[in-house]
Design a protein around this motif. Sequence first.
Motif, PDB file in Angstrom:
ATOM      1  N   ILE A  98       9.835  -4.416  -7.809  1.00  0.00           N
ATOM      2  CA  ILE A  98       9.188  -2.858  -7.983  1.00  0.00           C
ATOM      3  C   ILE A  98       8.725  -2.688  -6.385  1.00  0.00           C
ATOM      4  O   ILE A  98       8.897  -1.558  -5.982  1.00  0.00           O
ATOM      5  N   GLY A  99       8.446  -3.514  -5.604  1.00  0.00           N
ATOM      6  CA  GLY A  99       7.987  -3.495  -4.422  1.00  0.00           C
ATOM      7  C   GLY A  99       8.808  -3.410  -3.250  1.00  0.00           C
ATOM      8  O   GLY A  99       8.502  -3.145  -1.975  1.00  0.00           O
ATOM      9  N   ILE A 100       9.990  -3.816  -3.451  1.00  0.00           N
ATOM     10  CA  ILE A 100      10.988  -3.634  -2.480  1.00  0.00           C
ATOM     11  C   ILE A 100      11.197  -2.320  -1.779  1.00  0.00           C
ATOM     12  O   ILE A 100      11.193  -2.400  -0.480  1.00  0.00           O
ATOM     13  N   PRO A 101      11.184  -1.117  -2.516  1.00  0.00           N
ATOM     14  CA  PRO A 101      11.461  -0.222  -1.655  1.00  0.00           C
ATOM     15  C   PRO A 101      10.126   0.365  -0.760  1.00  0.00           C
ATOM     16  O   PRO A 101       9.910   0.746   0.315  1.00  0.00           O
ATOM     17  N   LEU A 102       8.904  -0.175  -1.395  1.00  0.00           N
ATOM     18  CA  LEU A 102       7.832   0.057  -0.662  1.00  0.00           C
ATOM     19  C   LEU A 102       7.910  -0.875   0.547  1.00  0.00           C
ATOM     20  O   LEU A 102       7.345  -0.344   1.637  1.00  0.00           O
ATOM     21  N   ALA A 103       8.255  -2.130   0.370  1.00  0.00           N
ATOM     22  CA  ALA A 103       8.361  -2.786   1.724  1.00  0.00           C
ATOM     23  C   ALA A 103       9.548  -2.278   2.802  1.00  0.00           C
ATOM     24  O   ALA A 103       9.063  -2.407   3.871  1.00  0.00           O
ATOM     25  N   ILE A 104      10.341  -1.675   2.382  1.00  0.00           N
ATOM     26  CA  ILE A 104      11.417  -1.029   3.337  1.00  0.00           C
ATOM     27  C   ILE A 104      10.829   0.115   3.776  1.00  0.00           C
ATOM     28  O   ILE A 104      10.809   0.293   5.181  1.00  0.00           O
ATOM     29  N   ALA A 105      10.001   0.877   3.331  1.00  0.00           N
ATOM     30  CA  ALA A 105       9.353   1.837   3.825  1.00  0.00           C
ATOM     31  C   ALA A 105       8.291   1.486   4.618  1.00  0.00           C
ATOM     32  O   ALA A 105       7.790   2.110   5.717  1.00  0.00           O
ATOM     33  N   ASN A 106       7.377   0.591   4.520  1.00  0.00           N
ATOM     34  CA  ASN A 106       6.594  -0.153   5.485  1.00  0.00           C
ATOM     35  C   ASN A 106       7.197  -0.711   6.605  1.00  0.00           C
ATOM     36  O   ASN A 106       6.658  -0.548   7.602  1.00  0.00           O
ATOM     37  N   LEU A 107       8.606  -1.320   6.431  1.00  0.00           N
ATOM     38  CA  LEU A 107       9.201  -1.757   7.678  1.00  0.00           C
ATOM     39  C   LEU A 107       9.650  -0.456   8.543  1.00  0.00           C
ATOM     40  O   LEU A 107       9.921  -0.731   9.507  1.00  0.00           O
ATOM     41  N   LYS A 108       9.956   0.596   7.996  1.00  0.00           N
ATOM     42  CA  LYS A 108      10.248   1.875   8.573  1.00  0.00           C
ATOM     43  C   LYS A 108       9.060   2.421   9.532  1.00  0.00           C
ATOM     44  O   LYS A 108       9.448   3.370  10.219  1.00  0.00           O
ATOM     45  N   LEU A 109       7.852   2.132   9.020  1.00  0.00           N
ATOM     46  CA  LEU A 109       6.598   2.839   9.523  1.00  0.00           C
ATOM     47  C   LEU A 109       6.287   1.916  11.016  1.00  0.00           C
ATOM     48  O   LEU A 109       5.801   2.152  11.666  1.00  0.00           O
TER      49      LEU A 109
END
Length: 133
Positions: A98-109
Motif C-alpha cells: 500500500i505504501g509504494i505509491p506513497l514512496a514514489i510520491a515521496n521520491l518526487k518531492l
Amino acid sequence: MKTLLNIIWLVFGGFWLALGYFAAGIVCCVLIVTIPWGIASFRIAAYTLWPFGRTVVDKPGSGNVFTLLGNVIWLLVAGIWIAIGHVVTAFAMAITIIGIPLAIANLKLIPVSLMPLGKQIVPSNRPFASNYR
C-alpha cells in the motif's frame, strides 16, 4: 482516490515531513535575510501535507542567476537534510504494498526539496502554470 491517498500520506509521514519544512521556514524567517527561503519552505510544507492532486512546475521566467544562487544556498543549509528525510520516509513507506505509491510520491518531492526557489505548486488537472497568477 486522491483524498484517500492524501489521508494515508498525512498519517504515515506527511505530517512529519511538513513539520520539517515548517521548522526550516521558521528558522529562515527569523533570519531576516533568508525570508524568501522561509516563504518557499512554508509553501512546500503545505504541499507536503496534501500532495496528491497537485504538482510542482517551474515558474515562468524564474531561470535567473539569483534563483540559482538562492537554490545553492538552500541546498547547502537545509535541502540536503530534508531530502535525506524524504529518502528515509520513502524507504519506510515502500516496505508495504500500500505504501509504494506513497514512496514514489515521496521520491518526487526530492527535487523540490533540493531546489525550491522558482517553483510553483498547481493542481495536477491543469498542466500549465501560466494559468495561475
